[in-house]
Design an enzyme around this catalytic site. Sequence first.
Site: not given
Ligand SMILES: N[C@@H](CCC(=O)N[C@@H](CS)C(=O)NCC(=O)O)C(=O)O
Length: 330
Positions: A57, A90, A124, A126, A142-143, A189
Amino acid sequence: MNMLVDGEWRTDAYETTDEEGAFDRQETAFRDWVEADPDAEFPAEAGRYHLYVSYACPWAHRTLVTRALKGLEDAVSVSVVDPYREDDGWEFSPEREGCTADAVAGADHLRERYLAADPEFTGRVTVPVLWDTERDTIVNNESEEIMRMFDTAFDEHATRDVTLYPEGYRDAVDDAIDAIYEPINNGVYRAGFAGTQAAYEDAVTELFDALDHWEDVLADQRYLAGPVLTEADVAMFVTLVRFDAVYHTHFKCNRRRIVDYPNLWNYLKELYQLPGVAETVHMDHITEHYYRSHADLNPKRIVAVGPDLDFEASHDRDRLTGGPPEALLD
Ligand SMILES: N[C@@H](CCC(=O)N[C@@H](CS)C(=O)NCC(=O)O)C(=O)O
Protein backbone atom coordinates in the site's frame (compact mmCIF):
# COMPACT_ATOMS: atom_id res chain seq x y z
CA MET A 1 -16.43 -4.30 -1.68
CA ASN A 2 -15.80 -5.16 1.96
CA MET A 3 -16.21 -3.03 5.03
CA LEU A 4 -17.46 -3.00 8.60
CA VAL A 5 -21.02 -1.76 9.16
CA ASP A 6 -22.02 -1.22 12.81
CA GLY A 7 -19.29 -3.68 13.78
CA GLU A 8 -20.41 -6.37 11.27
CA TRP A 9 -18.14 -7.48 8.42
CA ARG A 10 -20.01 -7.06 5.13
CA THR A 11 -18.87 -8.10 1.68
CA ASP A 12 -21.61 -6.27 -0.23
CA ALA A 13 -21.46 -2.91 1.37
CA TYR A 14 -19.65 -0.25 -0.57
CA GLU A 15 -19.38 1.14 -4.04
CA THR A 16 -16.01 2.35 -5.24
CA THR A 17 -17.46 4.73 -7.81
CA ASP A 18 -20.03 7.53 -7.68
CA GLU A 19 -22.98 7.97 -10.08
CA GLU A 20 -20.66 9.41 -12.76
CA GLY A 21 -18.33 6.42 -12.62
CA ALA A 22 -15.58 8.33 -10.79
CA PHE A 23 -13.59 6.61 -8.02
CA ASP A 24 -14.68 7.80 -4.57
CA ARG A 25 -12.20 7.52 -1.67
CA GLN A 26 -13.67 7.29 1.83
CA GLU A 27 -12.71 9.73 4.61
CA THR A 28 -10.56 8.19 7.33
CA ALA A 29 -12.04 7.63 10.75
CA PHE A 30 -9.46 7.82 13.55
CA ARG A 31 -7.81 11.21 13.74
CA ASP A 32 -6.11 11.54 17.15
CA TRP A 33 -2.62 12.92 17.38
CA VAL A 34 0.61 11.82 19.11
CA GLU A 35 2.43 14.82 20.56
CA ALA A 36 5.91 15.52 21.87
CA ASP A 37 4.32 16.57 25.18
CA PRO A 38 4.40 14.13 28.13
CA ASP A 39 1.03 15.47 29.32
CA ALA A 40 -0.71 14.94 25.98
CA GLU A 41 -3.46 12.31 25.61
CA PHE A 42 -1.10 10.42 23.29
CA PRO A 43 2.46 11.39 24.29
CA ALA A 44 5.34 10.32 22.05
CA GLU A 45 7.12 7.47 23.80
CA ALA A 46 9.48 4.81 22.49
CA GLY A 47 7.96 1.32 22.42
CA ARG A 48 4.39 2.52 22.97
CA TYR A 49 3.04 2.83 19.41
CA HIS A 50 2.65 0.12 16.80
CA LEU A 51 2.17 0.50 13.08
CA TYR A 52 0.05 -1.88 10.99
CA VAL A 53 1.01 -1.79 7.32
CA SER A 54 0.86 -3.56 4.03
CA TYR A 55 4.09 -3.33 2.03
CA ALA A 56 1.86 -3.12 -1.04
CA CYS A 57 0.00 0.00 0.00
CA PRO A 58 1.44 3.37 -1.02
CA TRP A 59 -0.29 5.16 1.88
CA ALA A 60 1.22 2.78 4.42
CA HIS A 61 4.52 3.05 2.57
CA ARG A 62 4.71 6.79 3.32
CA THR A 63 4.72 6.06 7.03
CA LEU A 64 7.38 3.34 6.64
CA VAL A 65 9.69 5.61 4.63
CA THR A 66 9.32 8.41 7.19
CA ARG A 67 10.02 5.96 10.02
CA ALA A 68 13.14 4.74 8.18
CA LEU A 69 14.51 8.19 7.29
CA LYS A 70 14.09 9.37 10.90
CA GLY A 71 15.50 6.15 12.35
CA LEU A 72 12.40 5.27 14.35
CA GLU A 73 12.64 1.52 13.81
CA ASP A 74 13.34 0.80 17.48
CA ALA A 75 10.81 3.31 18.75
CA VAL A 76 7.81 2.23 16.66
CA SER A 77 7.24 -1.47 15.95
CA VAL A 78 5.50 -2.79 12.83
CA SER A 79 3.21 -5.65 11.78
CA VAL A 80 2.88 -6.47 8.08
CA VAL A 81 -0.28 -7.98 6.56
CA ASP A 82 -0.53 -10.44 3.67
CA PRO A 83 -0.39 -8.57 0.35
CA TYR A 84 -3.27 -10.61 -1.05
CA ARG A 85 -6.53 -9.06 0.10
CA GLU A 86 -9.62 -11.14 -0.48
CA ASP A 87 -13.15 -11.30 0.93
CA ASP A 88 -11.92 -11.20 4.51
CA GLY A 89 -9.95 -8.00 4.01
CA TRP A 90 -6.39 -7.56 5.26
CA GLU A 91 -5.17 -10.73 6.91
CA PHE A 92 -2.10 -11.76 8.94
CA SER A 93 -0.15 -14.65 7.37
CA PRO A 94 3.08 -14.88 9.36
CA GLU A 95 4.20 -17.93 7.40
CA ARG A 96 4.49 -15.91 4.19
CA GLU A 97 7.69 -14.17 3.07
CA GLY A 98 7.85 -10.61 4.37
CA CYS A 99 4.62 -10.90 6.37
CA THR A 100 4.31 -10.98 10.15
CA ALA A 101 1.84 -11.97 12.83
CA ASP A 102 -0.12 -9.23 14.57
CA ALA A 103 2.58 -8.45 17.13
CA VAL A 104 0.19 -6.69 19.52
CA ALA A 105 -2.79 -9.02 19.79
CA GLY A 106 -2.22 -12.04 17.55
CA ALA A 107 -5.32 -11.21 15.47
CA ASP A 108 -6.05 -13.14 12.27
CA HIS A 109 -7.49 -10.14 10.45
CA LEU A 110 -6.89 -6.42 10.67
CA ARG A 111 -10.62 -5.79 11.12
CA GLU A 112 -10.35 -7.32 14.61
CA ARG A 113 -8.08 -4.43 15.58
CA TYR A 114 -10.61 -1.92 14.27
CA LEU A 115 -13.30 -3.65 16.32
CA ALA A 116 -11.06 -3.67 19.39
CA ALA A 117 -10.82 0.11 19.02
CA ASP A 118 -14.53 0.55 18.25
CA PRO A 119 -16.90 -2.45 18.46
CA GLU A 120 -19.54 -0.53 16.44
CA PHE A 121 -17.13 0.70 13.78
CA THR A 122 -18.56 1.54 10.36
CA GLY A 123 -16.05 2.05 7.56
CA ARG A 124 -13.35 0.44 5.47
CA VAL A 125 -10.57 -1.45 7.19
CA THR A 126 -7.50 0.26 5.78
CA VAL A 127 -3.77 0.41 6.35
CA PRO A 128 -1.82 2.17 7.73
CA VAL A 129 -3.05 2.08 11.32
CA LEU A 130 -1.18 3.62 14.25
CA TRP A 131 -2.03 1.69 17.41
CA ASP A 132 -1.45 2.78 21.00
CA THR A 133 -0.48 -0.23 23.14
CA GLU A 134 -1.04 1.75 26.35
CA ARG A 135 -4.62 2.89 25.77
CA ASP A 136 -5.28 -0.12 23.54
CA THR A 137 -6.83 1.79 20.71
CA ILE A 138 -6.25 3.21 17.25
CA VAL A 139 -4.71 6.66 17.37
CA ASN A 140 -4.92 7.46 13.69
CA ASN A 141 -5.39 5.73 10.32
CA GLU A 142 -4.60 8.60 7.96
CA SER A 143 -1.16 8.24 6.39
CA GLU A 144 -0.52 11.93 5.87
CA GLU A 145 -1.09 12.57 9.58
CA ILE A 146 0.93 9.55 10.75
CA MET A 147 3.79 10.71 8.53
CA ARG A 148 3.58 14.20 10.08
CA MET A 149 3.48 12.76 13.62
CA PHE A 150 6.54 10.58 13.03
CA ASP A 151 8.30 13.58 11.58
CA THR A 152 7.43 16.19 14.18
CA ALA A 153 6.55 14.45 17.49
CA PHE A 154 9.18 11.70 17.80
CA ASP A 155 12.48 13.61 17.47
CA GLU A 156 13.54 12.58 20.95
CA HIS A 157 13.34 8.90 19.92
CA ALA A 158 14.79 9.23 16.41
CA THR A 159 18.28 7.93 15.72
CA ARG A 160 18.78 10.35 12.82
CA ASP A 161 18.59 14.12 12.93
CA VAL A 162 16.25 14.46 9.98
CA THR A 163 13.38 16.93 9.64
CA LEU A 164 11.05 16.45 6.73
CA TYR A 165 8.83 19.42 7.60
CA PRO A 166 11.52 22.07 7.99
CA GLU A 167 10.85 25.63 9.20
CA GLY A 168 10.85 28.01 6.29
CA TYR A 169 9.46 25.38 3.89
CA ARG A 170 6.28 24.33 5.67
CA ASP A 171 3.87 26.10 3.35
CA ALA A 172 5.74 24.79 0.32
CA VAL A 173 5.59 21.25 1.75
CA ASP A 174 1.86 21.45 2.46
CA ASP A 175 1.22 22.95 -0.97
CA ALA A 176 3.22 20.24 -2.74
CA ILE A 177 1.52 17.43 -0.80
CA ASP A 178 -1.87 18.90 -1.74
CA ALA A 179 -0.85 19.51 -5.34
CA ILE A 180 0.22 15.91 -5.98
CA TYR A 181 -2.55 14.18 -4.00
CA GLU A 182 -5.51 14.42 -6.34
CA PRO A 183 -3.86 14.12 -9.77
CA ILE A 184 -1.00 11.75 -8.88
CA ASN A 185 -1.28 9.80 -5.58
CA ASN A 186 -5.03 9.34 -5.88
CA GLY A 187 -5.04 9.94 -9.63
CA VAL A 188 -3.64 6.51 -10.43
CA TYR A 189 -6.52 4.97 -8.45
CA ARG A 190 -9.04 7.25 -10.18
CA ALA A 191 -7.72 5.97 -13.51
CA GLY A 192 -7.58 2.33 -12.42
CA PHE A 193 -10.98 2.15 -10.75
CA ALA A 194 -12.85 4.45 -13.15
CA GLY A 195 -16.25 3.06 -14.08
CA THR A 196 -16.59 4.90 -17.39
CA GLN A 197 -14.32 5.80 -20.31
CA ALA A 198 -14.81 9.50 -19.58
CA ALA A 199 -13.85 9.19 -15.90
CA TYR A 200 -10.77 7.17 -16.88
CA GLU A 201 -9.67 9.67 -19.53
CA ASP A 202 -10.16 12.62 -17.16
CA ALA A 203 -8.03 10.94 -14.51
CA VAL A 204 -5.27 9.94 -16.95
CA THR A 205 -5.15 13.41 -18.51
CA GLU A 206 -4.83 15.08 -15.10
CA LEU A 207 -2.26 12.53 -14.01
CA PHE A 208 0.07 13.04 -16.96
CA ASP A 209 -0.41 16.83 -16.93
CA ALA A 210 0.74 16.76 -13.31
CA LEU A 211 3.68 14.45 -14.03
CA ASP A 212 4.72 16.71 -16.94
CA HIS A 213 4.55 19.70 -14.60
CA TRP A 214 6.77 18.10 -11.93
CA GLU A 215 9.17 16.85 -14.59
CA ASP A 216 9.70 20.52 -15.52
CA VAL A 217 10.01 21.64 -11.89
CA LEU A 218 12.58 18.94 -11.16
CA ALA A 219 14.72 20.04 -14.11
CA ASP A 220 16.25 22.75 -11.94
CA GLN A 221 14.89 22.12 -8.45
CA ARG A 222 16.21 19.18 -6.43
CA TYR A 223 13.01 18.28 -4.56
CA LEU A 224 9.31 19.09 -4.72
CA ALA A 225 9.35 21.87 -2.10
CA GLY A 226 12.78 23.31 -2.97
CA PRO A 227 16.40 22.32 -2.28
CA VAL A 228 15.50 20.30 0.85
CA LEU A 229 14.10 16.79 1.16
CA THR A 230 10.62 16.86 2.71
CA GLU A 231 7.48 14.85 3.39
CA ALA A 232 6.23 15.88 -0.06
CA ASP A 233 9.03 13.81 -1.59
CA VAL A 234 8.06 10.82 0.53
CA ALA A 235 4.48 11.22 -0.71
CA MET A 236 5.64 11.40 -4.33
CA PHE A 237 8.14 8.54 -3.97
CA VAL A 238 5.59 5.88 -3.01
CA THR A 239 3.54 6.50 -6.16
CA LEU A 240 6.51 6.80 -8.52
CA VAL A 241 8.15 3.60 -7.27
CA ARG A 242 4.98 1.59 -8.08
CA PHE A 243 4.24 3.35 -11.33
CA ASP A 244 6.01 1.39 -14.06
CA ALA A 245 5.44 -2.02 -12.47
CA VAL A 246 1.77 -1.58 -11.57
CA TYR A 247 -0.02 1.66 -12.41
CA HIS A 248 1.22 1.76 -16.00
CA THR A 249 -0.24 -1.67 -16.82
CA HIS A 250 -2.82 -2.65 -14.19
CA PHE A 251 -4.37 0.84 -13.84
CA LYS A 252 -3.88 1.71 -17.56
CA CYS A 253 -1.77 4.79 -16.79
CA ASN A 254 0.18 4.09 -19.92
CA ARG A 255 0.74 7.37 -21.68
CA ARG A 256 4.34 7.28 -20.45
CA ARG A 257 6.47 5.41 -17.92
CA ILE A 258 8.50 7.08 -15.17
CA VAL A 259 11.71 5.85 -16.84
CA ASP A 260 10.69 7.98 -19.85
CA TYR A 261 10.89 11.15 -17.73
CA PRO A 262 14.59 11.92 -17.16
CA ASN A 263 14.09 14.16 -14.14
CA LEU A 264 11.41 12.11 -12.40
CA TRP A 265 13.38 8.92 -12.98
CA ASN A 266 16.63 10.34 -11.60
CA TYR A 267 14.71 11.88 -8.67
CA LEU A 268 13.08 8.50 -7.97
CA LYS A 269 16.47 6.75 -7.98
CA GLU A 270 17.92 9.33 -5.60
CA LEU A 271 15.08 8.83 -3.13
CA TYR A 272 15.29 5.04 -3.41
CA GLN A 273 19.00 5.18 -2.59
CA LEU A 274 18.61 7.21 0.64
CA PRO A 275 19.54 5.15 3.73
CA GLY A 276 16.77 2.80 4.84
CA VAL A 277 14.45 3.46 1.91
CA ALA A 278 15.25 0.45 -0.32
CA GLU A 279 14.42 -1.85 2.62
CA THR A 280 10.87 -0.45 2.66
CA VAL A 281 10.24 -1.35 -1.00
CA HIS A 282 8.89 -4.88 -1.46
CA MET A 283 8.08 -5.16 -5.14
CA ASP A 284 6.82 -8.74 -4.74
CA HIS A 285 4.15 -7.59 -2.26
CA ILE A 286 3.30 -4.62 -4.47
CA THR A 287 2.75 -6.59 -7.66
CA GLU A 288 0.98 -9.48 -5.97
CA HIS A 289 -1.42 -7.18 -4.16
CA TYR A 290 -2.50 -5.13 -7.12
CA TYR A 291 -2.67 -7.80 -9.81
CA ARG A 292 -4.26 -10.45 -7.59
CA SER A 293 -6.55 -8.50 -5.26
CA HIS A 294 -8.61 -6.60 -7.85
CA ALA A 295 -10.54 -9.39 -9.53
CA ASP A 296 -12.79 -6.90 -11.33
CA LEU A 297 -9.76 -5.38 -13.09
CA ASN A 298 -7.78 -8.60 -13.56
CA PRO A 299 -10.15 -11.58 -13.27
CA LYS A 300 -7.50 -14.24 -13.96
CA ARG A 301 -5.27 -12.69 -11.30
CA ILE A 302 -2.15 -13.14 -13.40
CA VAL A 303 0.72 -11.04 -12.08
CA ALA A 304 2.64 -9.11 -14.76
CA VAL A 305 6.34 -9.99 -14.59
CA GLY A 306 8.05 -6.85 -15.83
CA PRO A 307 9.63 -4.47 -16.11
CA ASP A 308 13.17 -4.76 -14.75
CA LEU A 309 13.81 -1.47 -13.01
CA ASP A 310 17.27 -0.58 -11.75
CA PHE A 311 16.55 1.77 -8.87
CA GLU A 312 20.18 1.33 -7.76
CA ALA A 313 21.64 2.82 -10.96
CA SER A 314 23.45 6.12 -10.58
CA HIS A 315 21.43 9.34 -10.68
CA ASP A 316 22.28 12.89 -11.72
CA ARG A 317 20.61 14.87 -8.93
CA ASP A 318 23.87 16.06 -7.38
CA ARG A 319 24.09 18.58 -10.24
CA LEU A 320 21.38 20.60 -8.45
CA THR A 321 21.57 22.87 -5.39
CA GLY A 322 20.64 21.24 -2.11
CA GLY A 323 20.57 17.60 -1.12
CA PRO A 324 19.56 15.28 1.68
CA PRO A 325 20.17 16.27 5.31
CA GLU A 326 23.65 15.53 6.64
CA ALA A 327 22.35 12.63 8.74
CA LEU A 328 21.38 10.79 5.55
CA LEU A 329 24.77 11.07 3.92
CA ASP A 330 26.47 7.83 4.95
N1 LIG B 1 -6.65 7.85 3.44
C1 LIG B 1 -6.02 6.63 3.81
C2 LIG B 1 -6.18 5.62 2.70
C3 LIG B 1 -5.59 4.30 3.04
C4 LIG B 1 -6.04 3.20 2.05
O1 LIG B 1 -6.96 3.42 1.24
N2 LIG B 1 -5.40 2.03 2.13
C5 LIG B 1 -5.80 0.91 1.27
C6 LIG B 1 -4.62 0.11 0.79
S1 LIG B 1 -3.65 0.92 -0.41
C7 LIG B 1 -6.66 -0.06 2.06
O2 LIG B 1 -6.29 -0.47 3.14
N3 LIG B 1 -7.81 -0.44 1.49
C8 LIG B 1 -8.68 -1.39 2.09
C9 LIG B 1 -10.11 -1.15 1.68
O3 LIG B 1 -10.37 -0.16 0.99
O4 LIG B 1 -10.97 -1.94 2.05
C10 LIG B 1 -4.57 6.92 4.12
O5 LIG B 1 -3.92 7.66 3.35
O6 LIG B 1 -4.07 6.43 5.12
